[in-house]
Structure formats: C-alpha cells, structure tokens
Design a protein around this motif. Structure first.
Motif, PDB file in Angstrom:
ATOM      1  N   GLU A  53       0.823  -1.212   0.169  1.00 30.39           N
ATOM      2  CA  GLU A  53       0.000   0.041  -0.136  1.00 30.39           C
ATOM      3  C   GLU A  53       0.850   1.453   0.048  1.00 30.39           C
ATOM      4  O   GLU A  53       0.662   2.197  -0.735  1.00 30.39           O
ATOM      5  CB  GLU A  53      -0.986  -0.129   1.398  1.00 30.39           C
ATOM      6  CG  GLU A  53      -1.771   1.261   1.246  1.00 30.39           C
ATOM      7  CD  GLU A  53      -2.736   1.195   2.413  1.00 30.39           C
ATOM      8  OE1 GLU A  53      -3.618   2.443   2.696  1.00 30.39           O
ATOM      9  OE2 GLU A  53      -2.659   0.123   3.281  1.00 30.39           O
ATOM     10  N   VAL A  54       1.971   1.244   0.762  1.00 36.18           N
ATOM     11  CA  VAL A  54       2.718   2.367   0.977  1.00 36.18           C
ATOM     12  C   VAL A  54       3.717   2.672  -0.375  1.00 36.18           C
ATOM     13  O   VAL A  54       3.679   3.600  -0.841  1.00 36.18           O
ATOM     14  CB  VAL A  54       3.648   2.449   2.354  1.00 36.18           C
ATOM     15  CG1 VAL A  54       4.596   3.390   2.097  1.00 36.18           C
ATOM     16  CG2 VAL A  54       2.830   2.619   3.429  1.00 36.18           C
ATOM     17  N   MET A  55       4.147   1.614  -0.910  1.00 37.85           N
ATOM     18  CA  MET A  55       4.833   1.556  -2.013  1.00 37.85           C
ATOM     19  C   MET A  55       4.138   1.890  -3.095  1.00 37.85           C
ATOM     20  O   MET A  55       4.587   2.766  -4.017  1.00 37.85           O
ATOM     21  CB  MET A  55       5.483   0.129  -2.374  1.00 37.85           C
ATOM     22  CG  MET A  55       6.568  -0.363  -1.547  1.00 37.85           C
ATOM     23  SD  MET A  55       7.558  -1.876  -1.816  1.00 37.85           S
ATOM     24  CE  MET A  55       6.168  -3.026  -1.346  1.00 37.85           C
ATOM     25  N   ASP A  56       3.092   1.544  -3.524  1.00 37.68           N
ATOM     26  CA  ASP A  56       2.065   1.835  -4.479  1.00 37.68           C
ATOM     27  C   ASP A  56       1.752   3.335  -4.444  1.00 37.68           C
ATOM     28  O   ASP A  56       1.884   3.861  -5.495  1.00 37.68           O
ATOM     29  CB  ASP A  56       0.702   0.940  -4.428  1.00 37.68           C
ATOM     30  CG  ASP A  56       1.155  -0.448  -5.035  1.00 37.68           C
ATOM     31  OD1 ASP A  56       2.184  -0.648  -5.346  1.00 37.68           O
ATOM     32  OD2 ASP A  56       0.262  -1.213  -4.841  1.00 37.68           O
ATOM     33  N   ALA A  57       1.481   3.777  -3.240  1.00 40.58           N
ATOM     34  CA  ALA A  57       1.268   5.238  -3.130  1.00 40.58           C
ATOM     35  C   ALA A  57       2.220   6.030  -3.486  1.00 40.58           C
ATOM     36  O   ALA A  57       2.479   7.448  -4.124  1.00 40.58           O
ATOM     37  CB  ALA A  57       0.591   5.512  -1.668  1.00 40.58           C
ATOM     38  N   LEU A  58       3.558   5.744  -2.908  1.00 42.62           N
ATOM     39  CA  LEU A  58       4.693   6.613  -3.389  1.00 42.62           C
ATOM     40  C   LEU A  58       5.057   6.665  -4.738  1.00 42.62           C
ATOM     41  O   LEU A  58       5.388   7.326  -5.355  1.00 42.62           O
ATOM     42  CB  LEU A  58       6.135   6.005  -2.445  1.00 42.62           C
ATOM     43  CG  LEU A  58       5.978   6.488  -0.966  1.00 42.62           C
ATOM     44  CD1 LEU A  58       6.889   5.761  -0.017  1.00 42.62           C
ATOM     45  CD2 LEU A  58       5.844   8.222  -0.912  1.00 42.62           C
ATOM     46  N   LEU A  59       4.843   5.185  -5.281  1.00 40.06           N
ATOM     47  CA  LEU A  59       5.208   5.064  -6.854  1.00 40.06           C
ATOM     48  C   LEU A  59       4.276   5.963  -7.668  1.00 40.06           C
ATOM     49  O   LEU A  59       4.781   6.723  -8.374  1.00 40.06           O
ATOM     50  CB  LEU A  59       5.164   3.604  -7.182  1.00 40.06           C
ATOM     51  CG  LEU A  59       6.229   2.802  -6.792  1.00 40.06           C
ATOM     52  CD1 LEU A  59       5.791   1.238  -6.873  1.00 40.06           C
ATOM     53  CD2 LEU A  59       7.348   3.142  -7.337  1.00 40.06           C
ATOM     54  N   ALA A  60       3.085   5.685  -7.419  1.00 38.50           N
ATOM     55  CA  ALA A  60       2.034   6.495  -8.180  1.00 38.50           C
ATOM     56  C   ALA A  60       2.210   8.296  -7.979  1.00 38.50           C
ATOM     57  O   ALA A  60       2.250   8.807  -8.895  1.00 38.50           O
ATOM     58  CB  ALA A  60       0.599   6.049  -7.798  1.00 38.50           C
ATOM     59  N   GLY A  61       2.474   8.441  -6.733  1.00 34.45           N
ATOM     60  CA  GLY A  61       2.281   9.906  -6.434  1.00 34.45           C
ATOM     61  C   GLY A  61       3.592  10.581  -6.664  1.00 34.45           C
ATOM     62  O   GLY A  61       3.886  11.936  -6.599  1.00 34.45           O
TER      63      GLY A  61
END
Length: 308
Positions: free
Chosen positions: A237-245
């Motif tokens: 969840e954290v990785m996906d948020a930082l990747l996308a944002g």
C-alpha cells in the motif's frame, strides 16, 4: 576476505561544483554529512550520481579523502573506478591507497569484448590489490551468467550491481552463482543499480536482489527511507502510493532528456537548498519549466508521505 556487510539504504552523494565547474570540497563535506545524518547505510562517492565520468583521478582521490574525513568510520565509504583498463587499474589502486572500504568498478570505456574479456578486465583492474570490489553490470560491461560466475575466482570481487535492467538475465546470474553451493557463492552480494531503483525494487527483491542504491536519498531521504522500509515489510500500500504519487512522475520527467538521472537529482537538491552547483558537460540542466514540474513532483511526494 571477511564477509562484506552492506545493509540499509545505499547513498551516492552528488559531487558539488562551483560556478567555474571546479569541485567544491566544503560543499561536498556538507553533502556527505547530510547523507550520514539521514541514515544512509553506506556511501558510494564519485560514482554514477557523483559524475565519475567527468572527474579526474586527482578529484576522485580528493573526494574519497574528504568523505573518509567527514564520515570518520560511521558508515562504509566506497568509491568509483573504471573506464579504460589502465584507468580502472589505477583507480582501484588509488582506492586501496586511500583506505576506501571498497570499489564500485564501472564498465570499460567505449569498447566491449566477449564475456571472458570482461572477466579479464576485472582481473586486470584489480591487479595485486585486495580492496573489495563490486562489479557494475551495465552498458559495455554486460556479463553472461557463466562469466559472472567466474568472478568468484577473483577473491576481492564481492558482488555484482545490475544497471542493465534485464530481470531475466539477472535471475540467471543470481541462480547460477547461488547454485554453486559454496560459502563464497552464498555470501556473494547482488544490487539493483538501475536509475530510480525504487521503481524496479519489488521485481528485483523477488529474485533475491533486495539491496539497491537510491538517488532520491540525495534530495528527499525521508521519502527514500520510507519506501525502503515498506519494501522490507512488503507494505504494498505504501509502496504503491509513493510510486504513483512521486516515483513514476519523477521517472517520466527523467526520461525526457538523456542524463537527467543525474541532472534532475542535482536540480532537486538545489530546490531543497543544497549548494551542489550544476552538472559538468555533456550533461545539461533542466529548463525552467522542467524545474517547476520537478518542484511540484517533490512537493507531491512529501504530501503522499504524510501519515505513512
């Protein structure tokens, strides 16, 4: 040779230049201290992000000496070497003379050769030194799995860093070396050295290459460390948020111009107040419009980071 420990987030300090493009050692000292204070597990000075290809032998030696002075044993200090065979050999020897903890051996300059020739390049560069060496697998130095396994015959070679970006090829290298079943093959280190390595970090961790270097640590260590912790915890969840944002927009901007893997990092560091100067040619600086977009990407990255 004792087992080498390179854990945590690996940082590659920028090489600050003055207005006339001379190295700024005082600024570099500040840069090094900021990496250590931010929690870097080790420093690799005068490497790709540090513009190794633009530096003289004397400048590399000066950067190594200053880094060791500032770090004072708190974390390992590795240094870049490479280029032509003679230059690589001189660089490894200088690293040992300068008491570096290790060397990142960059690929041969301009020319390449067959797999056995690349192994011979590493052998020649090492000479009679004993300083630990990590071989950079990229560009004119792409190894087959069989050639990579031959590196274990060179006692001071302790690992391979992949900047080539072929996960299948790296899987073959990792599997071939681990399957040798010796203590040396079990201890051999593998690193993800792709630009903005966080984007590929999950894929590489899945094949046993969890260590990586973070250029983002140069200007947003808070983001870099949060992603690194999320990777270790498999917090998608954290990785996906930082990747996308943050990371994917940064990579999209990086890909607009050759050399931006370094130029954008320097520009972002300047936006945060670091006196790192500009890049040496043939690298070029971002335009005003690109720097504006870069600022917004970094700002959004910190917004995403809040609460995570």
């Amino acid at each position: 040779m004792a087992q080498i420990e390179l854990d945590g987030l690996l940082a590659f300090p920028l090489t600050p230049f003055t207005e006339d493009l001379e190295i700024g050692l005082d600024r570099f000292a500040e840069n090094v201290e900021s990496h250590v204070a931010a929690g870097a597990g080790a420093l690799f000075v005068a490497c790709g992000t540090g513009e190794f290809s633009s530096l003289s032998v004397g400048e590399v030696a000066a950067l190594l000496a200053k880094a060791r002075e500032v770090v004072a044993g708190r974390v390992p200090v590795w240094v870049g070497a490479g280029g032509g065979a003679a230059a690589a050999r001189a660089g490894v020897a200088a690293a040992q003379a300068g008491n570096a903890d290790g060397v990142l051996l960059l690929p041969p300059y301009l020319v390449t050769g067959p797999p056995d020739g690349l192994v011979d390049y590493v052998r020649y560069a090492i000479g009679d030194t004993s300083v630990p060496v990590i071989v950079y697998h990229r560009s004119t130095g792409v190894f087959t799995a069989a050639a990579a396994a031959k590196l274990l015959d060179l006692p001071s070679v302790v690992g391979i860093k992949d900047g080539y970006g072929d996960v299948e090829a790296m899987t073959r290298i990792v599997t071939t070396i681990r399957a040798l079943g010796t203590p040396r093959s079990a201890e051999f280190l593998f690193f993800n050295g792709l630009p903005t390595a966080e984007v590929s970090a999950q894929a590489y961790a899945a094949i046993g290459v969890a260590r990586y270097s973070s250029a983002v640590h140069c200007f947003a260590p808070e983001i870099a460390h949060r992603f690194h912790r999320a990777l270790g915890e498999n917090d998608t969840e954290v990785m996906d948020a930082l990747l996308a944002g943050f990371y994917l927009p940064l990579v999209a901007l990086r890909d607009e111009t050759p050399g931006f893997a370094v130029s954008l990092v320097k520009a972002a560091a300047r936006l945060r107040g670091d006196k790192v100067g500009t890049v040496r040619p043939p690298l070029v600086e971002p335009t005003a419009e690109q720097i504006d977009r870069l600022g917004k990407i970094v700002e959004n990255g910190f917004a995403v980071l809040k609460g995570r």
